[in-house]
Design an enzyme around this catalytic site. Structure first.
Site, PDB file in Angstrom:
ATOM      1  N   ASP A  34     -44.693  30.756  51.403  1.00  0.00           N
ATOM      2  CA  ASP A  34     -45.731  31.307  50.346  1.00  0.00           C
ATOM      3  C   ASP A  34     -45.820  30.073  49.229  1.00  0.00           C
ATOM      4  O   ASP A  34     -44.873  29.573  48.630  1.00  0.00           O
ATOM      5  CB  ASP A  34     -45.566  32.329  49.595  1.00  0.00           C
ATOM      6  CG  ASP A  34     -46.240  33.841  50.240  1.00  0.00           C
ATOM      7  OD1 ASP A  34     -47.123  33.700  50.771  1.00  0.00           O
ATOM      8  OD2 ASP A  34     -45.381  34.404  50.157  1.00  0.00           O
TER       9      ASP A  34
ATOM     10  N   ASP B 241     -28.050  34.411  42.915  1.00  0.00           N
ATOM     11  CA  ASP B 241     -28.665  33.583  41.813  1.00  0.00           C
ATOM     12  C   ASP B 241     -29.937  33.980  41.271  1.00  0.00           C
ATOM     13  O   ASP B 241     -30.588  33.064  41.259  1.00  0.00           O
ATOM     14  CB  ASP B 241     -28.645  32.112  42.287  1.00  0.00           C
ATOM     15  CG  ASP B 241     -28.669  30.908  41.489  1.00  0.00           C
ATOM     16  OD1 ASP B 241     -28.968  29.777  41.974  1.00  0.00           O
ATOM     17  OD2 ASP B 241     -28.362  31.219  40.475  1.00  0.00           O
TER      18      ASP B 241
ATOM     19  N   THR C 265     -25.717  30.338  38.852  1.00  0.00           N
ATOM     20  CA  THR C 265     -25.833  29.461  37.475  1.00  0.00           C
ATOM     21  C   THR C 265     -25.096  30.126  36.637  1.00  0.00           C
ATOM     22  O   THR C 265     -25.318  31.248  36.252  1.00  0.00           O
ATOM     23  CB  THR C 265     -27.494  29.575  37.293  1.00  0.00           C
ATOM     24  OG1 THR C 265     -28.039  29.029  38.421  1.00  0.00           O
ATOM     25  CG2 THR C 265     -27.979  28.628  36.153  1.00  0.00           C
TER      26      THR C 265
ATOM     27  N   SER D 140     -30.052  20.483  46.475  1.00  0.00           N
ATOM     28  CA  SER D 140     -29.013  19.516  46.619  1.00  0.00           C
ATOM     29  C   SER D 140     -29.390  19.019  48.204  1.00  0.00           C
ATOM     30  O   SER D 140     -29.001  18.138  48.617  1.00  0.00           O
ATOM     31  CB  SER D 140     -27.735  20.224  46.643  1.00  0.00           C
ATOM     32  OG  SER D 140     -27.630  21.459  47.231  1.00  0.00           O
TER      33      SER D 140
ATOM     34  N   GLU E 287     -35.687  31.025  36.878  1.00  0.00           N
ATOM     35  CA  GLU E 287     -36.127  29.560  37.430  1.00  0.00           C
ATOM     36  C   GLU E 287     -36.653  30.001  38.815  1.00  0.00           C
ATOM     37  O   GLU E 287     -37.389  29.208  39.512  1.00  0.00           O
ATOM     38  CB  GLU E 287     -35.186  28.540  37.463  1.00  0.00           C
ATOM     39  CG  GLU E 287     -34.865  27.745  36.078  1.00  0.00           C
ATOM     40  CD  GLU E 287     -33.829  28.362  35.488  1.00  0.00           C
ATOM     41  OE1 GLU E 287     -33.644  29.637  35.583  1.00  0.00           O
ATOM     42  OE2 GLU E 287     -32.806  27.712  34.936  1.00  0.00           O
ATOM     43  N   ASN E 288     -35.738  31.090  39.368  1.00  0.00           N
ATOM     44  CA  ASN E 288     -36.162  31.436  40.768  1.00  0.00           C
ATOM     45  C   ASN E 288     -37.021  32.602  40.889  1.00  0.00           C
ATOM     46  O   ASN E 288     -37.339  33.335  42.017  1.00  0.00           O
ATOM     47  CB  ASN E 288     -34.881  31.709  41.489  1.00  0.00           C
ATOM     48  CG  ASN E 288     -33.935  30.572  41.784  1.00  0.00           C
ATOM     49  OD1 ASN E 288     -34.381  29.441  41.812  1.00  0.00           O
ATOM     50  ND2 ASN E 288     -32.628  30.748  41.782  1.00  0.00           N
TER      51      ASN E 288
HETATM   52  N1  LIG Z   1     -35.567  26.415  46.826  1.00  0.00           N
HETATM   53  C1  LIG Z   1     -36.914  26.885  47.426  1.00  0.00           C
HETATM   54  O1  LIG Z   1     -36.872  27.761  48.404  1.00  0.00           O
HETATM   55  C2  LIG Z   1     -38.197  26.899  46.458  1.00  0.00           C
HETATM   56  N2  LIG Z   1     -38.063  25.887  45.520  1.00  0.00           N
HETATM   57  N3  LIG Z   1     -39.180  25.928  45.026  1.00  0.00           N
HETATM   58  C3  LIG Z   1     -39.637  24.976  43.992  1.00  0.00           C
HETATM   59  C4  LIG Z   1     -38.578  25.317  42.900  1.00  0.00           C
HETATM   60  C5  LIG Z   1     -38.857  24.648  41.498  1.00  0.00           C
HETATM   61  C6  LIG Z   1     -37.477  24.676  40.632  1.00  0.00           C
HETATM   62  N4  LIG Z   1     -37.393  26.383  40.464  1.00  0.00           N
HETATM   63  C7  LIG Z   1     -37.350  27.175  41.517  1.00  0.00           C
HETATM   64  C8  LIG Z   1     -38.551  26.598  42.457  1.00  0.00           C
HETATM   65  C9  LIG Z   1     -40.044  26.560  45.689  1.00  0.00           C
HETATM   66  C10 LIG Z   1     -39.352  27.241  46.984  1.00  0.00           C
HETATM   67  C11 LIG Z   1     -39.765  28.467  47.759  1.00  0.00           C
HETATM   68  C12 LIG Z   1     -41.275  28.149  47.968  1.00  0.00           C
HETATM   69  C13 LIG Z   1     -42.082  27.904  46.575  1.00  0.00           C
HETATM   70  C14 LIG Z   1     -43.363  28.245  46.691  1.00  0.00           C
HETATM   71  N5  LIG Z   1     -44.198  27.722  45.447  1.00  0.00           N
HETATM   72  C15 LIG Z   1     -43.390  26.901  44.452  1.00  0.00           C
HETATM   73  N6  LIG Z   1     -44.180  26.810  43.355  1.00  0.00           N
HETATM   74  C16 LIG Z   1     -44.036  25.988  42.278  1.00  0.00           C
HETATM   75  C17 LIG Z   1     -45.131  25.546  41.503  1.00  0.00           C
HETATM   76  C18 LIG Z   1     -44.842  24.765  40.351  1.00  0.00           C
HETATM   77  C19 LIG Z   1     -43.434  24.585  39.851  1.00  0.00           C
HETATM   78  C20 LIG Z   1     -42.412  25.010  40.731  1.00  0.00           C
HETATM   79  C21 LIG Z   1     -42.759  25.594  41.861  1.00  0.00           C
HETATM   80  N7  LIG Z   1     -42.357  26.605  44.543  1.00  0.00           N
HETATM   81  C22 LIG Z   1     -41.456  26.893  45.542  1.00  0.00           C
END
Ligand SMILES: NC(=O)c1nn(CC2CCNCC2)c2c1CCc1cnc(N=C3C=CCC=C3)nc1-2
Length: 314
Positions: free
Chosen positions: A111, A156, A205, A42, A160-161
């Protein structure tokens, strides 16, 4: 917003006398090539990025200052940074290397997880077998144990996380809504802190939120273990235990503990899930109990857990 971690890049410049000088300057946006969007929150966007000097790949989370201020999210931004600063040394947690900022945005260099989300992998295979569920369950539990030992409650947790790195090992992310337990060494919070907690607006969620968060708005370590129980159920069943047609109906099922196991659900896993999905957080299994549960019999929870090859997903 004090930047964290000093990453410097060496820059060749010509000074006033025309001499070539090498300056070490703090890394900034210009030191990276930004690629595709990995995710949007958001008030943040996460990009794939490559360090132009070292060619190392990162995920960079960009937060727009004026949006954060307008949406009154400064508190969340600080919670996330303080949380990531506490969780510096575990293979199962997305690591924050350093931060920097410019006039419009804040940047977290994190990372990169090339394996995407555990949810994405689960959707491809439909369900996990017991071996895969034990492996991913053990890695998630070990990361949660570390978080809790550092006084961090995620609040949370959901597939997905739970991201996956190149070795298909777990990396838990998104601490923007985490709760930081006060450092035991610091003075006790004022009485109204408990009151403030109850008025706290945040709820995770719907499918994974714990009943205590819905009834008396208090979240503790046990809330993450409720979510853990939901995740174990989902890996084996291919769907979360509580899913109603609307969020309200999902909440109703949670507080009434309305869920069933599909036929063929492995008995040891069923017993584990039943002891995590307990309405009273004080009667829920703790991390230690879960590590010793029959479902994880023979599972190694030492550093080896992070060195072994991930099982082939099926
Ligand atoms: N909110 C965050 O900190 C965060 N969000 N993402 C992508 C989101 C996509 C939806 N689900 C939760 C994660 C990340 C991070 C940390 C750092 C981080 C590191 N690598 C990825 N890699 C991805 C590769 C393919 C699809 C989604 C994520 N993504 C993130």
């Amino acid at each position: 917003w004090k930047d964290r971690g000093a990453a410097v890049s060496l820059r060749r410049e010509v000074d006033a006398d025309g001499r070539t000088v090498i300056r070490s300057v703090k890394k900034g946006v210009r030191d990276f090539n930004f690629g595709k969007v990995l995710g949007e929150g958001s008030y943040s966007t996460v990009f794939f990025a490559t360090d132009r000097q070292t060619l190392r790949e990162y995920a960079i989370k960009v937060l727009e200052k004026k949006h954060i201020i307008k949406e009154k999210k400064i508190k969340y931004v600080n919670i996330e940074k303080n949380t990531l600063n506490r969780l510096t040394d575990h293979p199962g947690i997305v690591r924050l290397y350093y931060t920097f900022q410019d006039e419009s945005s804040l940047y977290y260099v994190l990372d990169l997880c090339n394996g995407g989300e555990l949810l994405g992998v689960l959707k491809k295979t439909g369900t996990f077998d017991v071996e895969c569920t034990r492996f991913y369950g053990a890695q998630i539990l070990d990361a949660v144990d570390y978080m809790h030992s550092r006084g961090v409650i995620h609040r949370d947790l959901k597939p997905e996380n739970v991201l996956l790195d190149d070795q298909m090992h777990v990396k838990i992310t998104d601490f923007g809504t985490a709760k930081l337990l006060l450092d035991p060494r610091s003075p006790r919070p004022p009485e109204d802190a408990a009151e403030e907690e109850r008025t706290a607006s945040f709820v995770g969620t719907a499918e994974y939120v714990s009943p205590e968060l819905l009834t008396d708005k208090s979240a503790g370590k046990a809330s993450d273990l409720w979510a853990f129980g939901c995740i174990i159920y989902q890996l084996l069943a291919g769907r979360p235990p509580f899913k109603g047609a609307t969020e309200y109906l999902t909440f109703q099922r949670i507080v009434n503990l309305e869920y069933e196991f599909p036929a063929g659900f492995p008995p040891a896993a069923r017993d584990l899930v039943e002891r995590c999905l307990v309405l009273d957080p004080n009667r829920r299994l703790t991390v230690e109990h879960i590590k010793n549960h029959e479902f994880f019999d023979g599972q190694n929870f030492s550093k080896d857990l992070w060195r072994v090859k991930a099982p082939r997903l099926r």
